[in-house]
Design a protein around this motif. Sequence first.
Motif, PDB file in Angstrom:
ATOM      1  N   UNK A 208       8.973  -4.160   3.960  1.00 53.47           N
ATOM      2  CA  UNK A 208       9.103  -4.596   2.567  1.00 53.47           C
ATOM      3  C   UNK A 208       7.925  -4.107   1.732  1.00 53.47           C
ATOM      4  N   UNK A 209       6.725  -4.181   2.270  1.00 53.05           N
ATOM      5  CA  UNK A 209       5.535  -3.713   1.552  1.00 53.05           C
ATOM      6  C   UNK A 209       5.625  -2.210   1.297  1.00 53.05           C
TER       7      UNK A 209
ATOM      8  N   UNK B 214       8.316  -0.381   1.084  1.00 54.87           N
ATOM      9  CA  UNK B 214       9.363  -0.152   0.074  1.00 54.87           C
ATOM     10  C   UNK B 214       8.868  -0.517  -1.328  1.00 54.87           C
ATOM     11  N   UNK B 215       8.121  -1.611  -1.464  1.00 53.91           N
ATOM     12  CA  UNK B 215       7.584  -2.000  -2.767  1.00 53.91           C
ATOM     13  C   UNK B 215       6.585  -0.967  -3.284  1.00 53.91           C
ATOM     14  N   UNK B 216       5.788  -0.429  -2.388  1.00 53.89           N
ATOM     15  CA  UNK B 216       4.849   0.628  -2.784  1.00 53.89           C
ATOM     16  C   UNK B 216       5.618   1.880  -3.185  1.00 53.89           C
ATOM     17  N   UNK B 217       6.699   2.179  -2.517  1.00 58.07           N
ATOM     18  CA  UNK B 217       7.530   3.325  -2.906  1.00 58.07           C
ATOM     19  C   UNK B 217       8.110   3.128  -4.310  1.00 58.07           C
ATOM     20  N   UNK B 218       8.569   1.934  -4.600  1.00 58.13           N
ATOM     21  CA  UNK B 218       9.103   1.641  -5.937  1.00 58.13           C
ATOM     22  C   UNK B 218       8.002   1.754  -6.984  1.00 58.13           C
ATOM     23  N   UNK B 219       6.815   1.213  -6.680  1.00 61.50           N
ATOM     24  CA  UNK B 219       5.695   1.295  -7.610  1.00 61.50           C
ATOM     25  C   UNK B 219       5.277   2.749  -7.824  1.00 61.50           C
ATOM     26  N   UNK B 220       5.307   3.550  -6.780  1.00 60.11           N
ATOM     27  CA  UNK B 220       4.985   4.973  -6.912  1.00 60.11           C
ATOM     28  C   UNK B 220       5.993   5.670  -7.818  1.00 60.11           C
TER      29      UNK B 220
ATOM     30  N   UNK C 168      -3.572   8.023  -2.917  1.00 64.54           N
ATOM     31  CA  UNK C 168      -4.276   6.878  -2.332  1.00 64.54           C
ATOM     32  C   UNK C 168      -3.287   5.757  -2.012  1.00 64.54           C
ATOM     33  N   UNK C 169      -2.373   5.498  -2.925  1.00 69.35           N
ATOM     34  CA  UNK C 169      -1.383   4.439  -2.714  1.00 69.35           C
ATOM     35  C   UNK C 169      -0.498   4.738  -1.503  1.00 69.35           C
ATOM     36  N   UNK C 170       0.019   5.952  -1.433  1.00 68.71           N
ATOM     37  CA  UNK C 170       0.922   6.313  -0.342  1.00 68.71           C
ATOM     38  C   UNK C 170       0.204   6.382   1.004  1.00 68.71           C
ATOM     39  N   UNK C 171      -0.945   7.049   1.047  1.00 68.87           N
ATOM     40  CA  UNK C 171      -1.680   7.138   2.312  1.00 68.87           C
ATOM     41  C   UNK C 171      -2.191   5.772   2.748  1.00 68.87           C
ATOM     42  N   UNK C 172      -2.609   4.971   1.791  1.00 71.75           N
ATOM     43  CA  UNK C 172      -3.113   3.637   2.126  1.00 71.75           C
ATOM     44  C   UNK C 172      -2.058   2.761   2.765  1.00 71.75           C
ATOM     45  N   UNK C 173      -0.878   2.727   2.184  1.00 78.35           N
ATOM     46  CA  UNK C 173       0.173   1.866   2.740  1.00 78.35           C
ATOM     47  C   UNK C 173       0.694   2.430   4.059  1.00 78.35           C
ATOM     48  N   UNK C 174       0.735   3.752   4.187  1.00 78.00           N
ATOM     49  CA  UNK C 174       1.186   4.338   5.454  1.00 78.00           C
ATOM     50  C   UNK C 174       0.172   4.076   6.565  1.00 78.00           C
ATOM     51  N   UNK C 175      -1.121   4.140   6.237  1.00 76.17           N
ATOM     52  CA  UNK C 175      -2.163   3.822   7.207  1.00 76.17           C
ATOM     53  C   UNK C 175      -2.077   2.361   7.615  1.00 76.17           C
ATOM     54  N   UNK C 176      -1.878   1.494   6.647  1.00 72.98           N
ATOM     55  CA  UNK C 176      -1.721   0.066   6.923  1.00 72.98           C
ATOM     56  C   UNK C 176      -0.510  -0.183   7.818  1.00 72.98           C
ATOM     57  N   UNK C 177       0.587   0.492   7.551  1.00 73.86           N
ATOM     58  CA  UNK C 177       1.797   0.340   8.361  1.00 73.86           C
ATOM     59  C   UNK C 177       1.557   0.832   9.790  1.00 73.86           C
ATOM     60  N   UNK C 178       0.826   1.946   9.912  1.00 80.44           N
ATOM     61  CA  UNK C 178       0.546   2.478  11.248  1.00 80.44           C
ATOM     62  C   UNK C 178      -0.364   1.538  12.037  1.00 80.44           C
TER      63      UNK C 178
END
Length: 86
Positions: free
Chosen positions: A5-6, A8-14, A72-82
Amino acid sequence: MIMYLIVRLVDVYSFLIFAYVLMSWVPHEKGLLADIYRALGMLCDPYLDLFKKFIPPLGGMVDISPILALLVLQFGVRLLAALFSF
């Protein structure tokens, strides 16, 4: 589930940031387009302003701070997900 969900929300915000940047190239004085642009500005500017403080426009005209903000937004959330997938 929460991480999905996080992401996906970051994808929408992007996408909203991308739409806001694209709309900045189109003249809009009044009307529906101006209202949409102002609404997107209220959502996107607080985040984008963090990067505009440190990255001046190139040649005084081309603002590349949204590119860095999206990266930063995309790499940050992907790093967090990993990190949380283990």
